[in-house]
Enzyme design. Sequence first.
Site, PDB file in Angstrom:
ATOM      1  N   ASN A   8       0.875  -1.178   0.000  1.00  0.00           N
ATOM      2  CA  ASN A   8       0.000   0.000   0.000  1.00  0.00           C
ATOM      3  C   ASN A   8       0.911   1.226   0.000  1.00  0.00           C
ATOM      4  OD1 ASN A   8      -1.891   2.005   0.394  1.00  0.00           O
ATOM      5  ND2 ASN A   8      -2.852   1.049   2.178  1.00  0.00           N
ATOM      6  N   ARG A  87      -2.546  -1.953  -3.612  1.00  0.00           N
ATOM      7  CA  ARG A  87      -3.760  -1.163  -3.449  1.00  0.00           C
ATOM      8  C   ARG A  87      -3.669   0.067  -4.341  1.00  0.00           C
ATOM      9  NH1 ARG A  87      -6.190   1.299   2.206  1.00  0.00           N
ATOM     10  NH2 ARG A  87      -8.053   2.248   1.316  1.00  0.00           N
ATOM     11  N   HIS A 176     -12.242   3.935  -0.045  1.00  0.00           N
ATOM     12  CA  HIS A 176     -12.373   2.899   0.994  1.00  0.00           C
ATOM     13  C   HIS A 176     -13.234   1.727   0.523  1.00  0.00           C
ATOM     14  CE1 HIS A 176     -11.971   6.670   3.695  1.00  0.00           C
ATOM     15  NE2 HIS A 176     -10.774   6.118   3.550  1.00  0.00           N
ATOM     16  N   ARG A 237      -9.306  16.738   5.556  1.00  0.00           N
ATOM     17  CA  ARG A 237     -10.102  17.004   4.355  1.00  0.00           C
ATOM     18  C   ARG A 237     -11.447  17.611   4.727  1.00  0.00           C
ATOM     19  NH1 ARG A 237      -9.359  11.282   1.371  1.00  0.00           N
ATOM     20  NH2 ARG A 237      -7.922  10.738   3.048  1.00  0.00           N
ATOM     21  N   GLY A 327     -14.034   4.312  14.184  1.00  0.00           N
ATOM     22  CA  GLY A 327     -15.227   3.465  14.290  1.00  0.00           C
ATOM     23  C   GLY A 327     -15.026   2.238  15.146  1.00  0.00           C
ATOM     24  N   GLU A 377      -8.491  -4.800   5.080  1.00  0.00           N
ATOM     25  CA  GLU A 377      -8.403  -4.577   3.643  1.00  0.00           C
ATOM     26  C   GLU A 377      -7.393  -5.513   2.984  1.00  0.00           C
ATOM     27  OE1 GLU A 377      -9.222   0.171   3.375  1.00  0.00           O
ATOM     28  OE2 GLU A 377      -7.788  -0.556   4.872  1.00  0.00           O
TER      29      GLU A 377
END
Length: 393
Positions: A8, A87, A176, A237, A327, A377
């Site tokens: 990644n 990725r 995502h 962001r 989360g 992921e």
Amino acid sequence: MKKFLIINAGSSSVKWKLFEDLTVIAAGLIERINMTGSVSTVKYGGEKVTEKHDRLSYPAAAKLIFSQLQSFKFVTDLSEIAAVGHRVVVGSTVFKQATLMTAAKIAELKQLNDFAPLHNPTEVKYIELVQQELPKVPQYAVFDSQFFTKLPETNAIYSLPYEYTKKFGIRRYGEHGISHDYISRRAAELLAKPYADLKMITLHLGSGASVAAEKTGQAFDTSMGFAPLTGVTMGTRAGDVDPSIIPYLMKKLNCSVEDVLRILNQKSGLLGISGISPDMRDLLAAKEQPRARLAIEIFINRIVKYVGAYFTELGGADALIFAGGIGENNVLLRQEIVNRLAVLGFQLDSKLNQAGKEGLISTAASTVKILIIPTDEELSMIQQIKQQMAAAK
């Protein structure tokens, strides 16, 4: 048993994980690429080794990964690696699944650099660098955007002249996607229900954050858009803003489009509102300060707005899933978000929420099943790559 390497790559760092079948053997991170004080970290078997390096270039960082794999004896020979997965943020509508990177496919991928100029060029560079190091090992690209290629056109396109949409490929590509794909499928497993029968809202909440809706076994909507800048408020962001703000700031600040986009990407969000930090942990520690509290409130507010919209759009929901660094780990934020969704019948079990383990955290009376699912992921990428390799035999 053959091993699989997942890479990644970012603009100044590269992460890697080595799997044997579906089990992680080791993981690494190289930071401050093309900067002074480059640092590499390798984690394995409960151990963590950190080393400092002279300014590492991209090629030197790639060589270091393969040197570490052998020096730490994760592989005795690089031929043990069956495939390398990369990725990649945007595959547009061209790449809809994990794809073997031939010279022709790399050329196609380079044509998409404008869709993600901060991400795709570096990711393509690493595909080429790894091919130089392992010329006989298949390289696969797995795309964050591929999960969202089946969005219904109602949700996929913007209200622009339709000919621009088609000619220039302007649509929601999302972000995502690998995570949203993994956690929605994992939720179906945990709920013991067919994936295609579930209506779900998935929250990938971290420094980058996005909300997605799933229906009939595929993505139905997503908060991120043409670029990973829009949607909910993120670490640095801005999320959704009125596009007329861009020329307005250009005039007021006497700056370029690129300067404003840099502000929206790197100086806004939680950092810009709070003036303290892009990290939610720092803001919670400073929540008595008005701007820190405001940043937290806006973060929660934007998520609740999207969940409420998707709940209506889906005609109700079977599950709400929390994933990502915030989360998965932030008890208070989960509670605050669900409290504001109580009007829709969402109810959180406080003990299960405090425990923070994978699985259900809702009460029996909740109209929607609420779950925590740590995203994985890299595991999802391995599964997709193995599927493509098996299909090619």
